[in-house]
Write a protein that holds these residues in place. Sequence first.
Motif, PDB file in Angstrom:
ATOM      1  N   ARG A  47       0.837  -1.216   0.000  1.00 19.30           N
ATOM      2  CA  ARG A  47       0.000   0.000   0.000  1.00 19.30           C
ATOM      3  C   ARG A  47       0.869   1.263   0.000  1.00 19.30           C
ATOM      4  NH1 ARG A  47      -5.272  -0.023   1.047  1.00 19.30           N
ATOM      5  NH2 ARG A  47      -5.136   1.915   2.242  1.00 19.30           N
ATOM      6  N   MET A  50       2.110   1.964  -3.432  1.00 22.10           N
ATOM      7  CA  MET A  50       1.076   2.573  -4.282  1.00 22.10           C
ATOM      8  C   MET A  50       0.667   3.967  -3.806  1.00 22.10           C
ATOM      9  SD  MET A  50       0.467   0.661  -6.801  1.00 22.10           S
ATOM     10  CE  MET A  50      -0.849   1.616  -7.533  1.00 22.10           C
ATOM     11  N   LEU A  52      -0.999   4.568  -1.147  1.00 23.05           N
ATOM     12  CA  LEU A  52      -2.266   4.512  -0.404  1.00 23.05           C
ATOM     13  C   LEU A  52      -2.031   4.736   1.089  1.00 23.05           C
ATOM     14  CD1 LEU A  52      -3.818   1.474  -2.307  1.00 23.05           C
ATOM     15  CD2 LEU A  52      -4.577   3.856  -2.436  1.00 23.05           C
ATOM     16  N   THR A  72      -1.462   8.410  -5.800  1.00 20.92           N
ATOM     17  CA  THR A  72      -1.648   7.014  -6.206  1.00 20.92           C
ATOM     18  C   THR A  72      -1.870   6.868  -7.713  1.00 20.92           C
ATOM     19  OG1 THR A  72      -2.544   6.481  -4.047  1.00 20.92           O
ATOM     20  CG2 THR A  72      -3.110   4.977  -5.837  1.00 20.92           C
ATOM     21  N   TYR A  73      -2.744   7.728  -8.283  1.00 16.93           N
ATOM     22  CA  TYR A  73      -3.064   7.538  -9.705  1.00 16.93           C
ATOM     23  C   TYR A  73      -1.850   7.744 -10.594  1.00 16.93           C
ATOM     24  CZ  TYR A  73      -3.362  12.578 -10.593  1.00 16.93           C
ATOM     25  OH  TYR A  73      -3.076  13.901 -10.745  1.00 16.93           O
ATOM     26  N   ALA A  76       0.324   4.644 -10.417  1.00 15.74           N
ATOM     27  CA  ALA A  76      -0.246   3.594 -11.276  1.00 15.74           C
ATOM     28  C   ALA A  76       0.079   3.868 -12.743  1.00 15.74           C
ATOM     29  CB  ALA A  76      -1.758   3.524 -11.070  1.00 15.74           C
ATOM     30  N   ARG A  77       0.012   5.139 -13.137  1.00 16.52           N
ATOM     31  CA  ARG A  77       0.272   5.486 -14.543  1.00 16.52           C
ATOM     32  C   ARG A  77       1.739   5.320 -14.939  1.00 16.52           C
ATOM     33  NH1 ARG A  77      -3.280  10.948 -15.501  1.00 16.52           N
ATOM     34  NH2 ARG A  77      -5.322  10.011 -15.117  1.00 16.52           N
ATOM     35  N   TYR A  82      -1.772  -3.030  -9.440  1.00 15.51           N
ATOM     36  CA  TYR A  82      -1.936  -3.413  -8.034  1.00 15.51           C
ATOM     37  C   TYR A  82      -3.137  -4.333  -7.886  1.00 15.51           C
ATOM     38  CZ  TYR A  82      -2.927  -2.642  -3.006  1.00 15.51           C
ATOM     39  OH  TYR A  82      -3.189  -2.797  -1.670  1.00 15.51           O
ATOM     40  N   PRO A  84      -5.040  -5.800  -4.790  1.00 14.95           N
ATOM     41  CA  PRO A  84      -5.065  -5.759  -3.324  1.00 14.95           C
ATOM     42  C   PRO A  84      -5.524  -7.083  -2.710  1.00 14.95           C
ATOM     43  CG  PRO A  84      -6.946  -4.584  -4.206  1.00 14.95           C
ATOM     44  CD  PRO A  84      -6.130  -5.026  -5.390  1.00 14.95           C
ATOM     45  N   ASP A  86      -8.007  -7.738  -0.837  1.00 18.75           N
ATOM     46  CA  ASP A  86      -9.448  -8.027  -0.953  1.00 18.75           C
ATOM     47  C   ASP A  86      -9.902  -7.992  -2.418  1.00 18.75           C
ATOM     48  OD1 ASP A  86      -9.370  -5.375  -1.624  1.00 18.75           O
ATOM     49  OD2 ASP A  86     -10.774  -4.683  -0.091  1.00 18.75           O
ATOM     50  N   GLY A  88     -10.424  -5.947  -4.577  1.00 14.42           N
ATOM     51  CA  GLY A  88     -10.831  -4.610  -5.015  1.00 14.42           C
ATOM     52  C   GLY A  88     -11.687  -4.583  -6.271  1.00 14.42           C
ATOM     53  N   LEU A 101     -12.831  -0.088 -17.225  1.00 17.96           N
ATOM     54  CA  LEU A 101     -12.433   0.983 -16.309  1.00 17.96           C
ATOM     55  C   LEU A 101     -10.914   1.015 -16.149  1.00 17.96           C
ATOM     56  CD1 LEU A 101     -13.570   3.103 -14.211  1.00 17.96           C
ATOM     57  CD2 LEU A 101     -13.262   1.317 -12.512  1.00 17.96           C
ATOM     58  N   ALA A 102     -10.316  -0.165 -16.087  1.00 20.50           N
ATOM     59  CA  ALA A 102      -8.867  -0.248 -15.850  1.00 20.50           C
ATOM     60  C   ALA A 102      -8.061   0.143 -17.081  1.00 20.50           C
ATOM     61  CB  ALA A 102      -8.498  -1.663 -15.423  1.00 20.50           C
ATOM     62  N   MET A 103      -8.661   0.009 -18.274  1.00 14.03           N
ATOM     63  CA  MET A 103      -7.904   0.257 -19.509  1.00 14.03           C
ATOM     64  C   MET A 103      -7.599   1.746 -19.665  1.00 14.03           C
ATOM     65  SD  MET A 103      -9.938  -2.419 -21.986  1.00 14.03           S
ATOM     66  CE  MET A 103      -9.391  -1.755 -23.528  1.00 14.03           C
ATOM     67  N   ARG A 147      -7.334  -7.254 -14.512  1.00 15.28           N
ATOM     68  CA  ARG A 147      -7.445  -5.793 -14.526  1.00 15.28           C
ATOM     69  C   ARG A 147      -6.070  -5.122 -14.382  1.00 15.28           C
ATOM     70  NH1 ARG A 147     -11.502  -3.798 -10.028  1.00 15.28           N
ATOM     71  NH2 ARG A 147      -9.637  -4.233  -8.859  1.00 15.28           N
TER      72      ARG A 147
ATOM     73  N   ARG B 162     -17.623   7.072 -19.816  1.00 18.32           N
ATOM     74  CA  ARG B 162     -16.502   6.675 -18.964  1.00 18.32           C
ATOM     75  C   ARG B 162     -16.564   7.418 -17.625  1.00 18.32           C
ATOM     76  NH1 ARG B 162     -12.083   3.817 -18.548  1.00 18.32           N
ATOM     77  NH2 ARG B 162     -10.323   4.661 -17.408  1.00 18.32           N
ATOM     78  N   LEU B 165     -18.902   5.604 -15.499  1.00 20.52           N
ATOM     79  CA  LEU B 165     -18.306   4.345 -15.044  1.00 20.52           C
ATOM     80  C   LEU B 165     -17.389   4.609 -13.847  1.00 20.52           C
ATOM     81  CD1 LEU B 165     -18.001   1.315 -15.715  1.00 20.52           C
ATOM     82  CD2 LEU B 165     -16.128   1.919 -17.247  1.00 20.52           C
ATOM     83  N   GLN B 178      -8.313   4.939  -7.852  1.00 22.12           N
ATOM     84  CA  GLN B 178      -7.027   5.644  -7.974  1.00 22.12           C
ATOM     85  C   GLN B 178      -5.901   4.683  -8.329  1.00 22.12           C
ATOM     86  OE1 GLN B 178      -6.496   8.927  -4.897  1.00 22.12           O
ATOM     87  NE2 GLN B 178      -8.014   7.589  -3.947  1.00 22.12           N
ATOM     88  N   GLY B 181      -5.115   4.177 -11.837  1.00 21.53           N
ATOM     89  CA  GLY B 181      -4.523   5.282 -12.606  1.00 21.53           C
ATOM     90  C   GLY B 181      -5.501   6.401 -12.912  1.00 21.53           C
TER      91      GLY B 181
END
Lengths: 234, 284
Positions: A47, A50, A52, A72-73, A76-77, A82, A84, A86, A88, A101-103, A147, B162, B165, B178, B181
Amino acid sequence: MTLLKVDRIETYIGQYHILQGVSFEVKQGEVTVLLGRNGAGKTTTLRSLMGLNPISTGSITFKGESIHHLPTYEIARKGIGYVPEDQGVFPDLTIEENIRLAMQKSDDATLERRDWILNLFPDLKTFWKKPSGLLSGGQKQMLAIARACVNDNELLLIDEPSKGLAPIMVEKVMNVLQEMKDRVTVVLVEQNFYMASTIGDGYYIIDDGRTVHSGQMAELKVNESLKKEYLGIA
Amino acid sequence: MDVLLNLTINGIATGSLIFLLAAGLTLIFGLMHVLNFAHGALFAWGAYFGVWIYTQTDSFLVGILGAIVIGGLLGWLLERWIIQPVYTNTMSQIQVTMGLLLVMNECLKVFFGPNQVSVRLPDYLDQSWLLGGVILIKYRLFVIAIGILVFLGVQYMLKRTRLGLIVRAGVMNKEMVQALGINIKKVFLYVFILGSSMAALGGMLFAPYSGVIHAGIGMDYGILAFIVVVIGGMGSIVGSAMAALLVGVLGAFMTYFVPSVALAVNMLLMFGVLMFRPAGLFGR
């Protein structure tokens, strides 16, 4: 080549001093396993990587660039996926929506990676338009890994992928992680020593928020005293 | 029977106005967990400034567009400078937004005077038809139509874009959004602007509906919107729409048949729903 370098990081959660000096390095193309008892600080380490749970001291360097001050974002970029503890997954979203959403892009390369990962996890294709909340624990784990892989990530942080899964599902997840080793570097937190020792190249043991031991997995496999002392494996 | 139909139409029109206010509130709470007591003030500012623009330009449509723009601008300012610093502290949110509500209401008195402001309907909406025994008032149908359009628009945004979403995912797990990304703070800002614009639109539509506006309408309708959000379920647009209709129609009937308990009926409805569904009708 060192992809990730974590140097003496310390992290507080509220008033609790959870990480008190965790250091490790991750080499490109390898699976590095973080081992340790429950509550040792493994999840907090991921965490913190990342952003967090931001670190209070120490440094985190990814591809030679300091990342611990980033939100965090942005971390990730940079190319860090990540998964997690649980999983997520977003239960009210369908599997397709979770993946979409992840793409971060929808170019040919991303679509090709999506198709590759869906071939690894055919269950996800079967339930493509179903809410992910209806999936079993193992299927949710697959979705979480899928994801994290759908973008062109160079590093995956995976927290206890075998937790709560039936042995057959553990085997399945393990096979997928084996297959992914060619494409991506992995930091794996894992309590299941069989899984960790099967796919891990190097290891670090975390105890009471500190890195206390490290080496190659092949050495740890035969070091019974170390396993007993820090992992409780008799 | 005709009376019942008339009351139902009136109730739906009132419900549409409450929905415009409650929809923003529920989105903001659902995604950001911000208790924005100043939301009602945006309704009042939308009414006052929209009417002012309407008077200056003699165009009701320009007044509506002006109210939407002013609501959005205010939303941007409030989120960026006042709400953002207190995201993690619920008690501070309550204190800051309550204070903001009072200050914004007083500002209206400074700008437009303490007296009520009369608002006339544009001629092309000031008509009615008698259908059997039912009186169809054109402006009420217009308000209902706008309410339906906004509901469909928000549903489209949530289900087909999006941004929607991300909002739906953010309501469930902000951290994970987050970690994928996505800059959730930017999404918070967009949602706040959207919610504020809808509140201001509601205020502008309310002005000719009521015929007069005063600085206290933000407080009055803000409380109603909170009741609707609680009944419908925090974060649920469908819940807010259903609850707004329920509150609007029930209010119309009670005011006609049992006026002495009309004010209490919303509270009673909220208590009743919370006793059996603590998360609201559509909440989780």
